[in-house]
Write a protein that holds these residues in place. Sequence first.
Motif, PDB file in Angstrom:
ATOM      1  N   SER A  71      25.408 142.895 -19.286  1.00 32.23           N
ATOM      2  CA  SER A  71      26.488 142.751 -18.319  1.00 32.23           C
ATOM      3  C   SER A  71      26.084 141.770 -17.235  1.00 32.23           C
ATOM      4  N   GLU A  72      27.066 141.347 -16.447  1.00 30.83           N
ATOM      5  CA  GLU A  72      26.783 140.455 -15.320  1.00 30.83           C
ATOM      6  C   GLU A  72      25.954 141.179 -14.262  1.00 30.83           C
ATOM      7  N   LEU A  73      26.161 142.481 -14.119  1.00 33.88           N
ATOM      8  CA  LEU A  73      25.373 143.246 -13.143  1.00 33.88           C
ATOM      9  C   LEU A  73      23.897 143.245 -13.528  1.00 33.88           C
ATOM     10  N   ASP A 329      30.444 135.670  -5.456  1.00 36.32           N
ATOM     11  CA  ASP A 329      30.081 136.795  -6.319  1.00 36.32           C
ATOM     12  C   ASP A 329      29.990 138.103  -5.542  1.00 36.32           C
ATOM     13  N   GLU A 331      31.952 140.764  -5.403  1.00 36.76           N
ATOM     14  CA  GLU A 331      32.237 142.018  -6.109  1.00 36.76           C
ATOM     15  C   GLU A 331      31.050 142.486  -6.935  1.00 36.76           C
ATOM     16  N   ILE A 332      30.394 141.561  -7.636  1.00 41.17           N
ATOM     17  CA  ILE A 332      29.261 141.972  -8.472  1.00 41.17           C
ATOM     18  C   ILE A 332      28.074 142.380  -7.603  1.00 41.17           C
ATOM     19  N   ASP A 335      28.742 145.905  -6.537  1.00 41.79           N
ATOM     20  CA  ASP A 335      28.422 146.848  -7.613  1.00 41.79           C
ATOM     21  C   ASP A 335      26.911 147.058  -7.714  1.00 41.79           C
ATOM     22  N   TRP A 336      26.150 145.975  -7.562  1.00 47.94           N
ATOM     23  CA  TRP A 336      24.677 146.073  -7.633  1.00 47.94           C
ATOM     24  C   TRP A 336      24.127 146.923  -6.492  1.00 47.94           C
TER      25      TRP A 336
END
Length: 621
Positions: A71-73, A329, A331-332, A335-336
């Motif tokens: 995933s991008e995360l 970035d 939002e990501i 999330d991280w």
Amino acid sequence: MFLIEEELKKLPGKPGVYIMHGEKDEIIYVGKAVSLKNRVRQYFQSSRNKGAKIEQMVTHITRFEYIVTDSELEALVLECNLIKEHRPKYNTMLKDDKTYPFIKVTVNEPYPRVLFSRTMKKDKAKYFGPYTSSTAVKDVIELVRKIYMVRSCNRNLPRDCGKDRPCLYYHMKQCTAPCQGNVSEEAYKQNIGQVLHFLNGNYKETIDQLTEKMMAASEEMRFEDAAGYRDLINSIRRIGERQKITTYGEEDRDIIAVAMDESEDLREQDAVVQVFFMRGGRLIGRDHFFLRVARGDTKAQVLSSFLKQFYAGTPFIPAEIMMQTEIEDGEIIEDWLTARRKQRVHIRVPKKGTKEKLVELAKENAWMVLSKDRERIKREEGRTIGAVKEIEDWLGLKDIVRMEAYDISNISGFESVGSMVVYEKGKPKRSDYRKFKIKWVQGPNDYASMEEVLTRRFTHESKGEYDSFSILPDLILMDGGRGQVNIARKVLGELGIDIPVCGMVKDDNHRTRGVYFNNVEIPIDTSGEGFHLVTRIQDEAHRFAIEYHRSLRSKEQVHSVLDDIPGIGETRRKALMRRFRSVENIRDASVEELSQTESMNVQSAEAVYQFFHRAPNHTNV
């Protein structure tokens, strides 16, 4: 041979991290991508406007590699780790790695302690902070110990109760001595409850209690005690006065703003990021960070890089982060940070009201720091990077980043030791310093000792993670002239390692006068920054060796006769001295009495008995 055009065709359309390598195969850039295939290709498309920094970087890329993630995360987490480890040239980088102190209360222990800590672990203890000043933290801890009389020792209680005398803090009336059983767990934990109440910012109750004690002491004409209570009250008030700014919420939040000159004619520049730390609605501190940025970097890019590097290295993550501008970035990164905090984290850009004013205040402070420190930064770079450039010019070398210097210390051959000090970009990197106790050479022989030190350093197997031996230096500096340089060249030649070696030559008054390189002594300008840097490195290598040698001499002077008995180590020696109080009493004890001592058995007791009854009597401890 690595053919970029061919390798681009093999890239997968999956999320991951890409790693760019330069001419020396060093890592020059690390990035993340939702689609590696699309992102990496963009760097090599001539039709795209990539910006000055990327255009310059692309000219140095000799190969690239990539790591696919799910995933991008995951890609973001991996990108943060790789940037922190390799510090690539073309990534926006924090210029320093700061860690912040916490106050740790070990509530998981029967008799909790209040400690200074730079890490926040999952150990069931309570942590307060982070704070920006280690001095302030130590002051608070000292104050807490004085008021609430909590212990500071490392004894395992209640297991070790009564095994040793109470420490000095008990006699100074700063500890109730739970190590002597003077206070029950319940009574002690009531004090700890008050400590937690105090550390949460509730000072009024404590001040009222101390005021009552001060007035009572004054009425009873115990004026010295009254003055002590007065001083404690003033200390608490000073701590409370530091909480200058409050907000309407009880949230933990960081307020972040950047100051940078975005003029197009700047190739490389500095930026300053200012962070305000709000905890429980109060401003508990602030700090600023210098970053290396390149022409074309925007504030949004700089802030994005800062967030990833800063929060990858700090154990505390607030519930809200307020910034002056949106980041691509965001939002990501949210999330991280949420995954790291295990609670929702929000990144917001306030547009009006109190929060927007706080962001503006952070930005103003960042500009003040940047303006004030530009001249200081230039002077500092002259002393460090500029000095390294001078050394490069003397020796005809390029791209010197890491320098290692070595020295030997002994007095008539006693405990010969070697030192290794490390300078990177002209600054000491003390975490990489190493000391060597000479093992192979008997007596005072500096050349042979230096040969041993260098052989051990360059044959040492590096651990899997980074350690001080995992990176080879760009230049080796020897404390001495031709003899020491030739020893180093001999060792490197036998090991097949090619590193330039330079000697630091001193005059008859033991002052640096020049450098010895390629069999020639090179005179140097003694007023230049290069000369001053060489002198600092030479003095630092000597100081580090001398300090280590002095510590070994001190240990030798407290050597005990019990250390000469086979099977008697530090634990048994201390147990024997606790029970018998003197070597004479140990000598006069029977095997049975000796064996009944804690950690002793019949075999070790017989060894002690035989030692004293076969050898002449000793009395030194």
